[in-house]
Design an enzyme around this catalytic site. Structure first.
Site, PDB file in Angstrom:
ATOM      1  N   GLY A   1     106.361 -39.975  64.876  1.00 43.45           N
ATOM      2  CA  GLY A   1     105.114 -39.718  65.613  1.00 43.45           C
ATOM      3  C   GLY A   1     104.567 -40.907  66.381  1.00 43.45           C
ATOM      4  O   GLY A   1     103.619 -40.768  67.147  1.00 43.45           O
TER       5      GLY A   1
ATOM      6  N   VAL B   1      84.983 -62.996  77.799  1.00 45.21           N
ATOM      7  CA  VAL B   1      85.037 -63.574  76.449  1.00 45.21           C
ATOM      8  C   VAL B   1      85.873 -64.845  76.487  1.00 45.21           C
ATOM      9  O   VAL B   1      86.986 -64.867  76.994  1.00 45.21           O
ATOM     10  CB  VAL B   1      85.610 -62.543  75.440  1.00 45.21           C
TER      11      VAL B   1
ATOM     12  N   CYS C   1     100.773 -42.774  68.433  1.00 46.38           N
ATOM     13  CA  CYS C   1      99.845 -41.655  68.539  1.00 46.38           C
ATOM     14  C   CYS C   1      99.509 -41.051  67.175  1.00 46.38           C
ATOM     15  O   CYS C   1      98.345 -40.972  66.788  1.00 46.38           O
ATOM     16  CB  CYS C   1     100.455 -40.599  69.464  1.00 46.38           C
TER      17      CYS C   1
ATOM     18  N   HIS D   1      80.419 -15.157  78.657  1.00 49.25           N
ATOM     19  CA  HIS D   1      79.088 -15.699  78.380  1.00 49.25           C
ATOM     20  C   HIS D   1      78.765 -15.475  76.910  1.00 49.25           C
ATOM     21  O   HIS D   1      79.043 -14.394  76.389  1.00 49.25           O
ATOM     22  CB  HIS D   1      78.049 -14.980  79.250  1.00 49.25           C
TER      23      HIS D   1
END
Ligand code: FAD
Length: 461
Positions: free
Chosen positions: A39, A233, A42, A440
């Site tokens: 995998g 930074v 991810c 709706h």
């Protein structure tokens, strides 16, 4: 030693999807993966664990912010961080094991270990050398570093450390206001951490639609996130378990620093191809990425590359699409990815989603366009879930009405965007969307209303 039609190196969304499609198309397929689980970034340390933590903390946000408004009374839940981490790990292992199951189902061989390519047509894993007609590099990416900021994955962390902190920090400085920084910053802000986001550019999520950026930053600030923009930074120093972060304002060079419990370096990701032996093979690279042509071919015949290791947006679904397309190329078909229609989503509350062109891009191209915008304030369902602050914006060609882009900030934006993706794949006009009946009450009515706003006008605005 074994012989395969194709060996894929890396079992992230690019590699594992490619493997399954190769096997489905009748190719004898193996995948080399060095991690203990399949995998890739991810499923193990990226999309999936971050979404588990976003989901858990979104529920907490709902309890704190909205439950009483709906008449749901009672004590507020406390956070058991160890249990939340265990939940996240369960989600990860359920998903990674799912890929193992799919490999078995499709007869994909998992060659366990780290792979290299000693010569075209050969892949070395441990002491074994396997042969393949084609090799696909799908080795993904790793977090980019920042000079002066040394990651220890305890106090100064990358996203990987941020997903598995020992305890919830009281304060967190996030360096980088991109997708990963804002998602993980949101997780901790909802858990009560004081989150300060320091960004080099003058805006968050650079490259996104300007109006979305403004609305998003306002909403995140209301949720407690602080922003220091236009700041470079300079460094971070760890002492006694805390970090001191220093930055300089870009406009006048004025320095400021803050002491914090944790620092998340979220300044982007870079392709990972270490140990493959690409230099010796003479594989051409482009700014650290593997250079490919329109058919995913590298400069060395028989070697292909996809996903985060190659140019393009570093997104799981882009890697998956390339995985499927290269499998089709290898099987003698016509694999293709439409890079103009790849959605991008930020899984905060509210979600942010976009596809295609922004107004800023079109202005730069000098292309005439029109905008149809609809606020979720006019959407009954969004009001019911206290997420009426955002909007849907559809951009269409001024002359032809063809949809060129869509930008959404609001409830389920990451799902809503897909009807626009499908419309764009079919070359649809805004009117095509506007004339499509939408149920709706749904959030997707806001997409239709934005399409109506490209023509004679939205109804509920
Ligand atoms: P990867 O997933 O990185 O996989 C590559 C694999 O190759 C790794 O498992 C690695 O172990 C293996 N490998 C490398 N070299 C070798 C070798 N020599 N031998 C054997 N194996 C090797 N994207 C989204 O679309 N949506 C999101 O919500 C999202 N959230 C994210 C959140 C976080 C915190 C992070 C870090 C990333 C997120 N991403 C998201 C990006 C996404 O994870 C990547 O774009 C995607 O994983 C890229 O897939 P890939 O297959 O190219 O590489």
């Amino acid at each position: 030693m074994a012989t395969f039609d194709v060996i894929i190196i890396g079992a992230g969304p690019g590699g594992y999807v490619c493997a399954i499609r190769c096997a489905q198309l009748g190719l004898k397929t193996a995948v080399v993966e060095g991690r203990d689980s399949l995998g890739g970034t991810c499923l193990n340390v990226g999309c999936i664990p971050s979404k588990a933590l976003l989901h858990a903390t979104h529920q907490l946000h709902e309890v704190h912010e909205n439950f009483e408004k709906m008449g749901l009374m009672g004590g507020h839940p406390t956070v058991d961080w160890a249990k939340m981490q265990a939940y996240k790990e369960d989600v990860v292992s359920g998903n990674t094991k799912g890929i193992e199951f799919l490999f078995k189902k499709n007869k994909v061989t998992w060659l366990k270990g780290w792979g290299s390519i000693p010569e075209p047509g050969k892949v070395k894993v441990g002491d074994e050398v396997h042969e393949a007609k084609s090799i696909v590099i799908a080795t993904g990416s790793e977090a980019a570093s920042l000079p002066g900021v040394e990651v220890d994955e305890k106090v100064i962390v990358t996203s990987t450390g941020a997903l598995a902190m020992e305890k919830i920090p009281e304060s967190l400085v996030v360096i980088g206001a991109g997708v990963i920084g804002l998602e993980l910053g949101s997780v901790y802000a909802r858990l009560g951490t004081k989150v300060t986001v320091v960004e080099y550019m003058d805006k968050i999520i650079p490259g996104a639609d300007g109006e979305v950026i403004k609305t998003f930053q306002r909403i995140l600030a209301k949720q407690g996130m602080e922003f220091v923009l236009g700041a470079a930074v300079k460094g971070a120093v760890v002492q006694d378990g805390k970090a001191s972060v220093t930055w300089a304002a870009k406009k006048d060079g004025k320095e400021a620093s803050v002491t914090t419990d944790a620092v998340l370096v979220a300044t982007g990701r870079k392709p990972y191809t270490a140990g493959l032996g690409l230099e010796a093979l003479g594989v051409e690279m482009l700014k650290g990425m593997v250079k490919i042509d329109g058919h995913f071919r590298t400069s060395v015949p028989g070697i292909y590359a996809i996903g985060d290791a190659v140019p393009g947006p570093m997104l799981a679904h882009k890697a998956e699409d390339e995985g499927m397309a290269v499998a089709e190329v290898l099987a003698g078909k016509h694999g293709h990815v439409n890079y103009g229609v790849i959605p991008g989503v930020i899984y905060t509350t509210p979600e942010v989603a976009s596809v295609g062109q922004t107004e800023e891009m079109l202005k730069e191209q000098g292309r005439a366009y029109k905008v149809g915008k609809f606020p979720f304030m006019g959407n009954a369902r969004a009001k019911a879930v206290f997420q009426a602050e955002g909007f849907v914006k559809i951009i269409a060609d001024k002359e032809t009405d063809r949809i060129l882009g869509c930008h959404i900030i609001g409830p389920a934006a990451g799902d809503l965007i897909h009807e626009v993706c499908v419309a764009m794949e079919f070359g649809a006009s805004a009117q095509d969307l506007a004339l499509t009946c939408h149920a709706h009450p749904t959030w997707s009515e806001a997409v239709r209303e934005a399409a109506l706003a490209c023509g004679d006008g939205a109804i509920h605005a």
